[in-house]
Design a protein around this motif. Structure first.
Motif, PDB file in Angstrom:
ATOM      1  N   LEU A   1       2.834  -6.657  -1.781  1.00 31.73           N
ATOM      2  CA  LEU A   1       2.643  -5.301  -2.169  1.00 31.73           C
ATOM      3  C   LEU A   1       3.190  -5.341  -3.793  1.00 31.73           C
ATOM      4  CD1 LEU A   1       4.189  -3.158   0.797  1.00 31.73           C
ATOM      5  CD2 LEU A   1       1.954  -3.238  -0.020  1.00 31.73           C
TER       6      LEU A   1
ATOM      7  N   THR B   1      -2.930  -5.175  -1.013  1.00 28.94           N
ATOM      8  CA  THR B   1      -2.786  -4.026  -0.141  1.00 28.94           C
ATOM      9  C   THR B   1      -3.613  -4.069   1.057  1.00 28.94           C
ATOM     10  OG1 THR B   1      -4.343  -2.756  -1.533  1.00 28.94           O
ATOM     11  CG2 THR B   1      -1.952  -2.245  -1.946  1.00 28.94           C
TER      12      THR B   1
ATOM     13  N   LEU C   1       3.716   3.113   5.364  1.00 26.19           N
ATOM     14  CA  LEU C   1       3.257   1.655   4.430  1.00 26.19           C
ATOM     15  C   LEU C   1       1.682   1.805   5.131  1.00 26.19           C
ATOM     16  CD1 LEU C   1       2.856  -0.958   3.220  1.00 26.19           C
ATOM     17  CD2 LEU C   1       4.203  -1.827   5.243  1.00 26.19           C
TER      18      LEU C   1
ATOM     19  N   GLU D   1      -0.564   3.835   5.600  1.00 30.11           N
ATOM     20  CA  GLU D   1      -1.743   4.914   4.830  1.00 30.11           C
ATOM     21  C   GLU D   1      -1.901   3.942   3.359  1.00 30.11           C
ATOM     22  OE1 GLU D   1       1.297   6.030   6.152  1.00 30.11           O
ATOM     23  OE2 GLU D   1      -0.196   6.733   8.052  1.00 30.11           O
ATOM     24  N   ARG D   2      -1.131   3.109   2.956  1.00 29.96           N
ATOM     25  CA  ARG D   2      -1.172   2.425   1.641  1.00 29.96           C
ATOM     26  C   ARG D   2      -2.151   1.155   1.886  1.00 29.96           C
ATOM     27  NH1 ARG D   2       4.666   1.209   0.133  1.00 29.96           N
ATOM     28  NH2 ARG D   2       3.800   0.207  -1.608  1.00 29.96           N
TER      29      ARG D   2
END
Length: 302
Positions: A28, A33, A60, A62-63
């Motif tokens: 990250l 990602t 996390l 959702e990222r």
């Protein structure tokens, strides 16, 4: 594959989870990602370790883009390792991966290797069921040629989005297949001609597994050719103010098909060494790219 500790039957430990957290954070930090898994890695413990990291990191999921693979069954007792792309097996493996990863949906599911006994209509039915239930968003393949991809796609109601192949400055057959046409060496190459072009033309993302070539050009050289290539890699890295790992990845990324390296390492330092492959466009000239290729192959082009 490096997450989750050993390949034996020992349960996941706190140290395994801490190591996974460190690897994920390093990724990250440099802008990575997308995370690639397979149900068999560490006998499922790689997914489980990652799932534990997700459960501890609010927001996390959702990222990131979460990808996993199914279709290989490891040896078990008297049963040898086999490939299994029966529809019911695919559904079962996905359900197990979702549980280990502690998520409600897999962003991309890849079929890990071709199964000669697979019926593409049966495979497609299973995939579409997973898609319609909202359990998997996209599908792809791994280690498949153009004909196999086309055969499956003909039965599938959504486009295949990726093909993951071993591609690196060491494993160059995907590249050499195109220039060895009409040479005596062509028959020995073995890479299915047209696969790269098929994926490129049909917007199937090419993902490179093993892109760092197990460190052959960044500290683990074993042959004279590898040592010469490592020296050139180091010289180019110094000139461009980056790491040798980045130069090795840039060699893949410089190809116009848009190859995406799956770096594969769980070592935070090695992950950070790949930062410029994420944050900078490949800075290899036409001539530098060819110098790397010719040096790695150990002889002039035909």
């Amino acid at each position: 594959m490096g997450l989750g500790g050993s390949w034996d039957g020992e349960p996941l430990s706190a140290g395994d989870v801490a190591a996974a957290e460190a690897a994920v954070q390093a990724a990250l930090d440099v802008g990575i990602t997308m995370f690639d898994h397979a149900d068999i890695y560490r006998n499922g413990k790689a997914e489980a370790a990652f799932g534990e990291v997700l459960s501890r990191s609010a927001g996390l999921r959702e990222r990131i883009v979460l990808q996993t693979k199914c279709g290989i069954r490891l040896a078990d007792g008297d049963r040898p390792g086999i490939y299994d792309l029966r529809g019911r097996s695919i559904v079962q493996r996905v359900e197990e991966s979702l549980t280990r990863l502690r998520t409600d949906v897999i962003d991309v599911l890849l079929l890990h290797r071709p199964d000669p006994l697979a019926d593409p209509a049966d495979v497609a039915k299973a995939l579409m069921s997973l898609h319609e239930q909202g359990l998997v968003r996209h599908f792809g393949v791994s280690n498949m040629n153009a004909a196999q991809i086309d055969h499956l796609q003909a039965h599938l109601g959504v486009p295949l989005v990726a093909n993951q192949l071993e591609m690196s400055l060491h494993r160059r057959d995907w590249c050499e297949a195109g220039v060895l046409v009409n040479t005596p060496e062509a028959a020995a190459n073995g890479f299915p001609a047209g696969t790269v072009e098929h994926c490129w033309r049909n917007e199937i993302a090419l993902q490179a597994w093993g892109p760092l070539a197990q460190g052959r050009f960044t500290g683990r050289e074993e042959t004279a050719t590898e040592r010469a290539t490592a020296q050139l890699v180091a010289e180019l890295a110094a000139e461009k103010g980056t790491s040798p790992e980045t130069v090795v990845l840039w060699w893949l990324q410089r190809h116009p098909a848009g190859i995406a390296p799956v770096i594969g390492s769980a070592n935070p330092d090695r992950i950070r060494a790949c930062r410029d492959a994420v944050q900078r466009e490949p800075e290899l000239t036409h001539e530098e790219w060819y110098r790397l290729w010719i040096t790695a192959r150990g002889e002039a082009l035909p």
